[in-house]
Structure formats: C-alpha cells, structure tokens
Write a protein that holds these residues in place. Structure first.
Motif, PDB file in Angstrom:
ATOM      1  N   LEU A  92      -0.526 -13.976   1.883  1.00  8.29           N
ATOM      2  CA  LEU A  92      -0.291 -12.711   1.198  1.00  8.29           C
ATOM      3  C   LEU A  92      -1.283 -11.677   1.710  1.00  8.29           C
ATOM      4  CD1 LEU A  92       0.052 -14.234  -2.394  1.00  8.29           C
ATOM      5  CD2 LEU A  92       1.873 -13.788  -0.750  1.00  8.29           C
ATOM      6  N   LEU A  93      -0.820 -10.812   2.592  1.00  6.19           N
ATOM      7  CA  LEU A  93      -1.666  -9.794   3.220  1.00  6.19           C
ATOM      8  C   LEU A  93      -1.120  -8.395   2.997  1.00  6.19           C
ATOM      9  CD1 LEU A  93      -2.230 -11.641   6.619  1.00  6.19           C
ATOM     10  CD2 LEU A  93      -3.864 -11.452   4.753  1.00  6.19           C
ATOM     11  N   MET A  94      -0.225  -8.229   2.043  1.00  2.00           N
ATOM     12  CA  MET A  94       0.438  -6.937   1.873  1.00  2.00           C
ATOM     13  C   MET A  94      -0.498  -5.861   1.324  1.00  2.00           C
ATOM     14  SD  MET A  94       1.173  -9.270  -0.567  1.00  2.00           S
ATOM     15  CE  MET A  94       1.530  -9.502  -2.297  1.00  2.00           C
ATOM     16  N   ASN A  95      -0.066  -4.621   1.557  1.00  2.00           N
ATOM     17  CA  ASN A  95      -0.747  -3.438   1.036  1.00  2.00           C
ATOM     18  C   ASN A  95      -2.199  -3.362   1.493  1.00  2.00           C
ATOM     19  OD1 ASN A  95      -0.862  -1.018  -0.350  1.00  2.00           O
ATOM     20  ND2 ASN A  95      -1.367  -1.953  -2.307  1.00  2.00           N
ATOM     21  N   ASN A  96      -2.371  -3.433   2.809  1.00  5.00           N
ATOM     22  CA  ASN A  96      -3.667  -3.183   3.432  1.00  5.00           C
ATOM     23  C   ASN A  96      -3.478  -2.121   4.506  1.00  5.00           C
ATOM     24  OD1 ASN A  96      -5.980  -5.040   2.437  1.00  5.00           O
ATOM     25  ND2 ASN A  96      -4.230  -6.440   2.543  1.00  5.00           N
ATOM     26  N   GLN A  97      -4.351  -2.093   5.479  1.00  3.16           N
ATOM     27  CA  GLN A  97      -4.239  -1.122   6.573  1.00  3.16           C
ATOM     28  C   GLN A  97      -4.317  -1.827   7.915  1.00  3.16           C
ATOM     29  OE1 GLN A  97      -7.173   1.971   5.892  1.00  3.16           O
ATOM     30  NE2 GLN A  97      -6.428   2.399   3.825  1.00  3.16           N
ATOM     31  N   VAL A 107     -13.051  -2.706   2.184  1.00  9.50           N
ATOM     32  CA  VAL A 107     -12.720  -2.068   3.457  1.00  9.50           C
ATOM     33  C   VAL A 107     -13.403  -2.882   4.536  1.00  9.50           C
ATOM     34  CG1 VAL A 107     -12.833   0.038   4.824  1.00  9.50           C
ATOM     35  CG2 VAL A 107     -12.600   0.176   2.337  1.00  9.50           C
ATOM     36  N   SER A 108     -12.625  -3.665   5.263  1.00 10.71           N
ATOM     37  CA  SER A 108     -13.229  -4.582   6.228  1.00 10.71           C
ATOM     38  C   SER A 108     -12.171  -5.044   7.201  1.00 10.71           C
ATOM     39  CB  SER A 108     -13.833  -5.783   5.480  1.00 10.71           C
ATOM     40  OG  SER A 108     -14.439  -6.684   6.369  1.00 10.71           O
ATOM     41  N   ASN A 130      -3.638  -6.071  -1.329  1.00 13.29           N
ATOM     42  CA  ASN A 130      -3.989  -4.902  -2.130  1.00 13.29           C
ATOM     43  C   ASN A 130      -5.462  -4.534  -1.997  1.00 13.29           C
ATOM     44  OD1 ASN A 130      -1.282  -4.860  -3.130  1.00 13.29           O
ATOM     45  ND2 ASN A 130      -1.845  -6.372  -4.665  1.00 13.29           N
ATOM     46  N   ASN A 131      -5.917  -4.462  -0.759  1.00 10.56           N
ATOM     47  CA  ASN A 131      -7.246  -3.966  -0.433  1.00 10.56           C
ATOM     48  C   ASN A 131      -7.108  -2.932   0.682  1.00 10.56           C
ATOM     49  OD1 ASN A 131      -9.604  -5.423  -1.909  1.00 10.56           O
ATOM     50  ND2 ASN A 131      -8.190  -7.090  -1.438  1.00 10.56           N
ATOM     51  N   LYS A 132      -8.112  -2.818   1.514  1.00 12.50           N
ATOM     52  CA  LYS A 132      -8.061  -1.895   2.645  1.00 12.50           C
ATOM     53  C   LYS A 132      -8.552  -2.588   3.907  1.00 12.50           C
ATOM     54  CE  LYS A 132      -8.771   2.090  -0.391  1.00 12.50           C
ATOM     55  NZ  LYS A 132      -9.659   3.211  -0.773  1.00 12.50           N
ATOM     56  N   PHE A 133      -8.093  -3.818   4.108  1.00 11.53           N
ATOM     57  CA  PHE A 133      -8.456  -4.536   5.330  1.00 11.53           C
ATOM     58  C   PHE A 133      -7.814  -3.849   6.525  1.00 11.53           C
ATOM     59  CE2 PHE A 133      -9.268  -7.901   2.209  1.00 11.53           C
ATOM     60  CZ  PHE A 133     -10.494  -8.359   2.655  1.00 11.53           C
ATOM     61  N   THR A 134      -8.565  -3.745   7.590  1.00 10.76           N
ATOM     62  CA  THR A 134      -8.129  -2.990   8.760  1.00 10.76           C
ATOM     63  C   THR A 134      -8.092  -3.896   9.991  1.00 10.76           C
ATOM     64  OG1 THR A 134     -10.398  -2.340   9.265  1.00 10.76           O
ATOM     65  CG2 THR A 134      -9.140  -0.874   7.829  1.00 10.76           C
ATOM     66  N   GLY A 135      -7.612  -3.305  11.098  1.00 12.34           N
ATOM     67  CA  GLY A 135      -7.612  -4.016  12.376  1.00 12.34           C
ATOM     68  C   GLY A 135      -6.416  -4.921  12.538  1.00 12.34           C
ATOM     69  N   PRO A 136      -6.333  -5.591  13.680  1.00 16.21           N
ATOM     70  CA  PRO A 136      -5.192  -6.459  13.965  1.00 16.21           C
ATOM     71  C   PRO A 136      -5.345  -7.839  13.333  1.00 16.21           C
ATOM     72  CG  PRO A 136      -6.676  -6.441  15.825  1.00 16.21           C
ATOM     73  CD  PRO A 136      -7.260  -5.480  14.818  1.00 16.21           C
ATOM     74  N   LEU A 137      -4.245  -8.553  13.301  1.00 13.51           N
ATOM     75  CA  LEU A 137      -4.290  -9.953  12.886  1.00 13.51           C
ATOM     76  C   LEU A 137      -4.948 -10.773  13.994  1.00 13.51           C
ATOM     77  CD1 LEU A 137      -0.713 -10.453  11.387  1.00 13.51           C
ATOM     78  CD2 LEU A 137      -2.863 -10.331  10.134  1.00 13.51           C
ATOM     79  N   PRO A 138      -5.933 -11.588  13.678  1.00 12.98           N
ATOM     80  CA  PRO A 138      -6.551 -12.417  14.724  1.00 12.98           C
ATOM     81  C   PRO A 138      -5.533 -13.368  15.341  1.00 12.98           C
ATOM     82  CG  PRO A 138      -7.812 -12.506  12.667  1.00 12.98           C
ATOM     83  CD  PRO A 138      -6.532 -11.816  12.365  1.00 12.98           C
ATOM     84  N   ARG A 139      -5.660 -13.603  16.644  1.00 16.29           N
ATOM     85  CA  ARG A 139      -4.701 -14.482  17.303  1.00 16.29           C
ATOM     86  C   ARG A 139      -4.841 -15.935  16.852  1.00 16.29           C
ATOM     87  NH1 ARG A 139      -1.778 -12.365  21.100  1.00 16.29           N
ATOM     88  NH2 ARG A 139      -1.277 -14.407  21.970  1.00 16.29           N
ATOM     89  N   ASP A 140      -6.005 -16.286  16.325  1.00 16.50           N
ATOM     90  CA  ASP A 140      -6.155 -17.649  15.826  1.00 16.50           C
ATOM     91  C   ASP A 140      -5.873 -17.730  14.326  1.00 16.50           C
ATOM     92  OD1 ASP A 140      -8.322 -16.247  14.951  1.00 16.50           O
ATOM     93  OD2 ASP A 140      -9.834 -17.678  15.645  1.00 16.50           O
ATOM     94  N   ILE A 141      -5.043 -16.798  13.829  1.00 19.99           N
ATOM     95  CA  ILE A 141      -4.703 -16.790  12.418  1.00 19.99           C
ATOM     96  C   ILE A 141      -4.019 -18.090  12.000  1.00 19.99           C
ATOM     97  CG2 ILE A 141      -2.489 -15.635  12.831  1.00 19.99           C
ATOM     98  CD1 ILE A 141      -2.860 -14.239  10.137  1.00 19.99           C
ATOM     99  N   PHE A 182     -14.559  -4.153  -6.949  1.00 21.12           N
ATOM    100  CA  PHE A 182     -15.519  -4.377  -5.880  1.00 21.12           C
ATOM    101  C   PHE A 182     -15.107  -3.558  -4.654  1.00 21.12           C
ATOM    102  CE2 PHE A 182     -16.032  -8.448  -8.249  1.00 21.12           C
ATOM    103  CZ  PHE A 182     -17.394  -8.348  -8.506  1.00 21.12           C
ATOM    104  N   SER A 183     -16.084  -3.153  -3.861  1.00 28.44           N
ATOM    105  CA  SER A 183     -15.788  -2.298  -2.714  1.00 28.44           C
ATOM    106  C   SER A 183     -16.717  -2.658  -1.560  1.00 28.44           C
ATOM    107  CB  SER A 183     -15.946  -0.821  -3.100  1.00 28.44           C
ATOM    108  OG  SER A 183     -17.263  -0.569  -3.558  1.00 28.44           O
ATOM    109  N   GLY A 184     -16.522  -1.959  -0.439  1.00 31.51           N
ATOM    110  CA  GLY A 184     -17.343  -2.211   0.738  1.00 31.51           C
ATOM    111  C   GLY A 184     -16.771  -3.321   1.592  1.00 31.51           C
ATOM    112  N   SER A 185     -17.599  -3.886   2.438  1.00 29.84           N
ATOM    113  CA  SER A 185     -17.143  -4.906   3.381  1.00 29.84           C
ATOM    114  C   SER A 185     -17.269  -6.298   2.776  1.00 29.84           C
ATOM    115  CB  SER A 185     -17.961  -4.831   4.668  1.00 29.84           C
ATOM    116  OG  SER A 185     -19.332  -5.065   4.389  1.00 29.84           O
ATOM    117  N   VAL A 186     -16.524  -7.215   3.368  1.00 28.63           N
ATOM    118  CA  VAL A 186     -16.579  -8.619   2.971  1.00 28.63           C
ATOM    119  C   VAL A 186     -17.366  -9.369   4.035  1.00 28.63           C
ATOM    120  CG1 VAL A 186     -15.234 -10.696   2.495  1.00 28.63           C
ATOM    121  CG2 VAL A 186     -14.373  -8.464   1.778  1.00 28.63           C
ATOM    122  N   PRO A 187     -18.414 -10.076   3.672  1.00 23.18           N
ATOM    123  CA  PRO A 187     -19.211 -10.784   4.685  1.00 23.18           C
ATOM    124  C   PRO A 187     -18.391 -11.846   5.398  1.00 23.18           C
ATOM    125  CG  PRO A 187     -19.861 -11.446   2.469  1.00 23.18           C
ATOM    126  CD  PRO A 187     -18.946 -10.275   2.313  1.00 23.18           C
TER     127      PRO A 187
END
Length: 482
Positions: free
Chosen positions: A342-347, A301-302, A320-331, A277-282
């Motif tokens: 588990l957030l490894m191997n993204n962007q 990629v989202s 193991n996707n291509k999630f981008t941007g910073p970690l939200p402060r309300d994580i 699967f590809s593209g953005s995640v809603p």
C-alpha cells in the motif's frame, strides 16, 4: 412430639445445605476475582503475533479503530472486591509490645524517611525510594509500589475520560486497574510487575505520555489506539528493555519520527499511523528486525531508501504521506513476503520497475495517486494471487497488456486518470463486467475519456523510461516471447 422432632431435624438440614451453598459460592467468587481461568493474569501469557482482542481492534492498517460498543455506565463502576485484610510483611517479636499505628502522619519534629517494603535482592538493581504513597496501602510487590505514583501522576493530567476508565485506578491492587495487566518480569520469576497496558478505544486525552510509559521499567506492550494523546514521544522509551509492541495509532502526536525506537532490539511491532508526525523517516528503521511497521497517514517527507531491499518487515504501510522519488529496483526483495503493498497517495515519481513481477504473494497492490509514469510492465502477469490492482491517478501511458486482464483472481483493476491509449479484447471484457476502470484515459472509442487536446499535449513531450528493454520480460514465464 414426633412431629416437632421431625420439624427440627428438617430445619437443621435445610440450614446446613444453605450454609454450604453460600460458602461454595463465596469461594468461587473469590477465585474468579483473584484471576481464575479468565483472569487478567492470563492476558500477558500470550505472545503470539496479534496479541490484541480481535473483536474490537481493526487489523486493516488503513482504518481508524473505533471505540468499543460499551455504555459509559458499564465502565465507570470499579470491579467488585472482597474484603481481604492486609497482611503485614513481618510479624513483630512476641516479647515486644506492639505500638499503636497512628492514623495521621507523625509530627514534623520527628525525622521520617521512606522505607521500602522489601529489600531488593543483591543481584537486582536497587529500586528508587518509595514516595507519594498514602499511609495504609499494602502492595503485592515492591515493583507495583514503585509505579503507583507514576500512574497516579498520569491520572492527574488526563483531561478527558468518556468511559470512566480512570475511576478504577484506585488503591494498591494495580493489577485490577482498567487497562493494566500484570505478569512475571523476565529477570525475577517470583515478582509481579505491570507488563502490559491496553488503552485501545478508550478515548482518553492527555497532553503527553512523557513521565508515564517511559517510567514503567517492566513494560512489554503498550497499545493506545483511538485516543487523543498528543505531544512528542520521550527518548527515554529506549531504556525499556522488554518493550516489543508499541501502538500509538490514531492519536494527535506531532514532531519528527520518534528516533528513540531506532535500534531498540526488543521492538518487533511499531504502529504510529493516523498521527501528525512529520519530517524524514530514518532509513535504519527499515532494516531493523521489525515484523510490523505502520507509518501511513502522517506527514512524512522522505525518499524510499535504497536499504529497503534489506528489510525484514512482514507488514508495511507507507500510504498517505509524502514519500518521494522512484520505487527502488530491489523493491521485490524488500516486499516479497508482503501480501498487501500500500503506497498510495504519496509523491512517488519515475517508471515502474519490472521487478514488481516478483511480488508473487501480493493479493492487493495499490500505488494510486502518485506521479509515476511509463508503461505497465508485462511482469505484472506474475501477480497471480492479486485480487486488487490500483494504478489510478498517475501519469502512466501506452497499451494495457491484455495478459494482465487474464489474471485468475482479479476482482478490481483500476487504471483511471492516466494516459493509456490501447486495450485488448480481454481488457474490454473486464470493462464490460465492471472489473476494469479506464475512465479519463486516451483510449479511442471508449466513453468518459480525456479530451483530444489533453492527450495531444501529454504525448507531445518526449517520455523515456530507463531499462525499457525489461518491460516485456515475464519472470514467471521465462520462455515467453512477445
């Protein structure tokens, strides 16, 4: 004569005992085939959180499930069956002669129309007319008769069946088909319907699932891990009112995120990991009332949405996707109930928020192979249950807080391939014990570090993290002063 009479009596007793034993054995076998204490009808009675067979289904979300250790020959033979004569639905009046039943279809000159086996109750929607059903098949319920041609059509497009599963998909007893399980539908306590399908590990191949699962109106669970199904997911699955578990992991699906599942009120479990699967995640999928959401090992990629803080998810993997941007402060608000993040191997980029310290239930935190920068916040000290912390392969720098190296349950701390330049005595002790990995950093006096040239070039660029004043805050120790 006495001897002969005794022999006759003895022989009679032996024959009687053997007859009773055979009848009892036959009755026991029939009871077992009809779904006794171990029958398939019990499978769907369960509705606890992990409904699959624990022995052959991998729970760790980053593993691909393997095929079961089962020889193909054992799976190719259909289950035994007892000769049970078909029971007519209605007995004809005794005053009328019973016409003979033709073995072949009637002549083309006579008009024929499909006739449903039972008229549906007026309170239920009318079922579609029955078509493509061979002459002579008797079904236990009209719902099974309706789905019979759907299953047979799907069987015809299967291109690979290494375990011979589809050889059992013969006849009208659909509830005994390998991989199919029947139960009572919620809207009719006297009916029988296909409620669950479990193809885990069967290695089946088909170009699409369209026209199959989306046409099974009573389906509640569909598990298909470790097959070779492909294509895209039909939007018609949104019309399935009872579907609450959908597992398509470890297949060959392509296309965008299956938008049909967004907003499905019944769905509580969604596993689409190890696909293409590809593209953005809603963003709406993160605020849906899901218990499990496994998205790892795709090509999404989202950016992580700000709505992540309103998530109700208990088990989440995005690795193991291509999630981008910073970690939200309300994580922390989003992931506070998780034990594994588990957030490894993204962007992912930006600095680590100090709010990570509020993840006090975490036992494994892996954010390696991203582009995160900045120092480690002191708040990580609050992850007292953590046994694995992995920040390797990022752009982190500064000192390694010695307090982190004193976490009581720490078994592995990886900070390799960053730009840390200072460690304290507790951390050096963990290095000697093989718990802390700091190779390829900029720490003087330690082996396997980056070159002076690499470190100088990195620190020559000004680096500033917002909210830098929060990095020495320790939420679980409010009176701590560094």
């Amino acid at each position: 004569m006495k001897f002969s009479a005794l022999s006759v009596v003895s022989i009679f007793k032996i024959v009687l005992l053997l007859t009773l034993g055979l009848v009892a054995a036959n009755n026991a076998g029939e009871a077992q085939l009809r779904g006794g204490t171990g029958g398939k009808d019990l499978v769907n009675k369960r509705k606890y959180f992990w409904p699959w067979d624990q022995r052959r289904y991998c729970i760790w979300p980053l593993f691909r499930c393997r095929q079961p250790d089962q020889p193909p020959a054992a799976a190719t033979s259909p289950p035994p069956s007892l000769p049970i004569p078909p029971i007519p639905l209605l007995s004809p009046p005794s005053s009328l002669p019973i016409p003979p039943i033709p073995l072949l279809s009637p002549p083309s000159s006579l008009p024929t129309e499909p006739i449903p086996l039972l008229p549906p109750p007026s309170s239920l929607p009318a079922l579609p007319p029955l078509t493509n059903i061979p002459t002579g098949l008797i079904f236990a319920d009209i719902r099974l008769a309706v789905v019979y041609p759907i299953i047979q059509n799907f069987k015809n497009i299967i291109t690979s069946d290494p375990l011979g599963i589809t050889k059992t998909w013969v006849g009208s007893d659909i509830c005994r088909y390998k991989g199919f399980f029947c139960d009572t539908p919620p809207n009719n306590a006297s009916a029988t319907a296909v409620a669950s399908i479990d193809f885990n590990g069967y290695g089946l191949s088909a170009p699409s699932l369209d026209g199959f699962i989306d046409q099974l109106p009573d389906l509640a669970l569909f598990h298909a891990n470790s097959n070779s199904f492909s294509g895209t997911l039909s939007s018609k699955i949104a019309n399935l009112p009872y579907l609450y578990e959908l597992d398509l992991s470890n297949n060959q699906f392509t296309g965008p995120f299956p938008l049909a599942v967004v907003g499905m009120e019944s769905l509580s479990f969604l596993d689409i990991r190890f696909n293409q699967f590809s593209g953005s995640v809603p963003p709406a999928i993160f605020t849906q009332h899901l218990n499990v959401l496994f998205l790892n090992d795709n090509n999404f990629v989202s950016a992580l949405p700000s709505s992540l803080g309103n998530s109700h998810i208990l088990y989440l993997t995005l690795a193991n996707n291509k999630f981008t941007g910073p970690l939200p402060r309300d994580i922390a608000k989003a992931l506070s109930a998780l034990t594994e993040v588990l957030l490894m191997n993204n962007q992912l980029t930006g600095c680590l928020p100090y709010e990570l310290g509020f993840l006090n239930q975490v036992t494994a935190f892996d954010i390696s192979h991203n582009k995160l920068t900045g120092p480690l916040p002191f708040s990580l000290v609050c992850m007292e249950r953590a046994s694995l912390l992995d920040f390797s392969e990022n752009l982190l720098y500064g000192m390694v807080p010695d307090m982190i190296c004193q976490l009581p349950n720490l078994a592995k701390l990886s900070l390799s391939y960053n730009y840390f330049n200072q460690v304290g005595p507790f951390c050096r002790n963990l290095i000697d014990r093989g718990i802390l990995d700091v190779k390829n950093n900029c720490i003087p006096g330690l082996p396997s570090q980056r070159s002076v040239f690499d470190c100088t070039n990195f620190f020559a660029m000004p680096r500033i993290c917002p909210y830098s004043g929060t990095y020495k805050i320790i939420p679980c120790k409010p009176h701590f002063i560094h």
